[in-house]
Design a protein around this motif. Structure first.
Motif: not given
Ligand code: AVJ
Length: 326
Positions: A285-289, A209-211, A36-38, A164-171, A53-55
């Motif tokens: 596309m993505e998991i945000s745990q 937060a994701y929509d 995603f991150y270009d 930070l930023g819950s980046n780990i949630g993508n794993f 929405e993105y708390y």
């Molecule tokens: C950057 C991985 C923390 O999963 O919340 C934000 C990326 N995706 N909205 C997340 C993201 C859709 C974000 N992280």
């Protein structure tokens, strides 16, 4: 003579091309959110962080603003000398709050932001050098682990890694444990790791937060198709896909998909292939745990760490968990 396909031997596919080939050949189809991150994706993510929405960003900001002094004391280990290394620094806005406080406390620190996006790093460096003229900085573009090893060779000072930023949630769990174990291997015994975890909460809050209403998250997802077009010679028409996100409370995971609005075929030159999409076929596309405190504890244990201290926001939406090597 030779046709176009033959002139692109599969052995020379870039990692990106080969991951796209694997993902779009799989059933069900998927693409990796790490792409995603270009520069445009990094810019869109910064827009996401400003959405109502993105708390997540606000929660981590609240923790850093209200508990900077406790965080300083937990990181300083007495002498206040350490190298801060931030994995996936982005625009560094939240980290600036900590650094501001650390410098006010006369901590002897070096700040090394690491990011895949050079544009994001340049912006961060410009902001930080203007705001903190005395801060020693060493920004690095590229792969976390290569850079971690080189940083270790450079200085023997104590390191505090920030993820930070819950980046780990993508794993998924397995990827998270192997990621933490690799960090563990690059760390010395008195180094520390501060990780941002988004916690389980009202599913409506997470789903929103994701929509988001403005459709920035949709653009963020669709940008990967545009990136494939540009970098791999694809012919995706982004208008023929829609963004769909959901939250599964039994697993604590938000997921996002791009859904094909119609039957269509997409050709990607760099992989020398065309892919069929059925109407309403999803591409994962993505998991945000989202985590429970039990999950965080067991992740730490299984990766060779123990929790030194947890920091929460006032709503307990989010946890910055500070780990030491076990
Ligand atoms: C950057 C991985 C923390 O999963 O919340 C934000 C990326 N995706 N909205 C997340 C993201 C859709 C974000 N992280």
């Amino acid at each position: 003579m030779h046709d176009r396909m033959a002139s692109i031997p599969t052995t020379e596919l870039s990692q990106f091309a080969s991951d796209v080939l694997t993902g779009l050949s799989a059933k069900p189809k998927y693409l990796s959110s790490k792409y995603f991150y270009d520069d445009e994706g990094s810019r869109l993510f910064q827009e996401i962080m400003k959405l109502p929405e993105y708390y997540l960003t606000g929660c981590e900001m609240e923790i850093f603003t209200s508990q900077a002094s406790d965080i300083h004391d937990a990181l300083a280990n007495g002498d206040g000398r350490f190298d801060l290394i931030e994995l996936g620094a982005g625009d560094g806005t939240k980290t600036a709050v900590l650094i501001d406080h650390f410098l006010a406390r006369k901590a002897d620190i070096t700040y090394s932001p690491i990011d895949i996006s050079q544009e994001a790093l340049d912006a961060l460096t410009a902001t930080f050098t203007a705001r903190f003229p005395d801060l020693r900085m060493d920004a690095r573009q590229g792969d976390y682990f290569k850079i971690l090893r080189s940083l270790r060779e450079m200085s023997s000072r104590r390191k505090v890694l920030l993820f930070l930023g819950s980046n780990i949630g993508n794993f998924d769990r397995e990827q998270a444990v192997s990621f933490f174990r690799s960090l563990r291997e690059a760390m010395s015994n008195d180094d520390l790791l501060l990780i941002g975890f988004d916690l389980q909460k009202d599913p409506h809050v997470i789903a929103a937060a994701y929509d988001d209403g403005e459709g920035v998250t949709a653009k963020f997802n669709l940008n990967l198709l545009t990136r494939i077009n540009r970098e791999l010679g694809g012919d995706f028409d982004a208008d023929k896909f829609l963004h769909y996100a959901n939250y599964r409370p039994n697993e604590g995971s938000a997921r996002s998909f791009l859904i094909s609005r119609e039957d269509q075929a997409v050709t990607i030159d760099a992989v020398g292939k065309s892919f069929d999409f059925k109407q309403w076929e999803p591409v994962f596309m993505e998991i945000s745990q989202k985590y429970s405190m039990e999950m965080i504890g067991s992740l730490a244990r299984d990766s060779g760490f123990e929790i030194k201290q947890n920091f929460f926001d006032s709503r307990k939406y989010y946890c910055d968990s500070l780990w030491r090597v076990a």
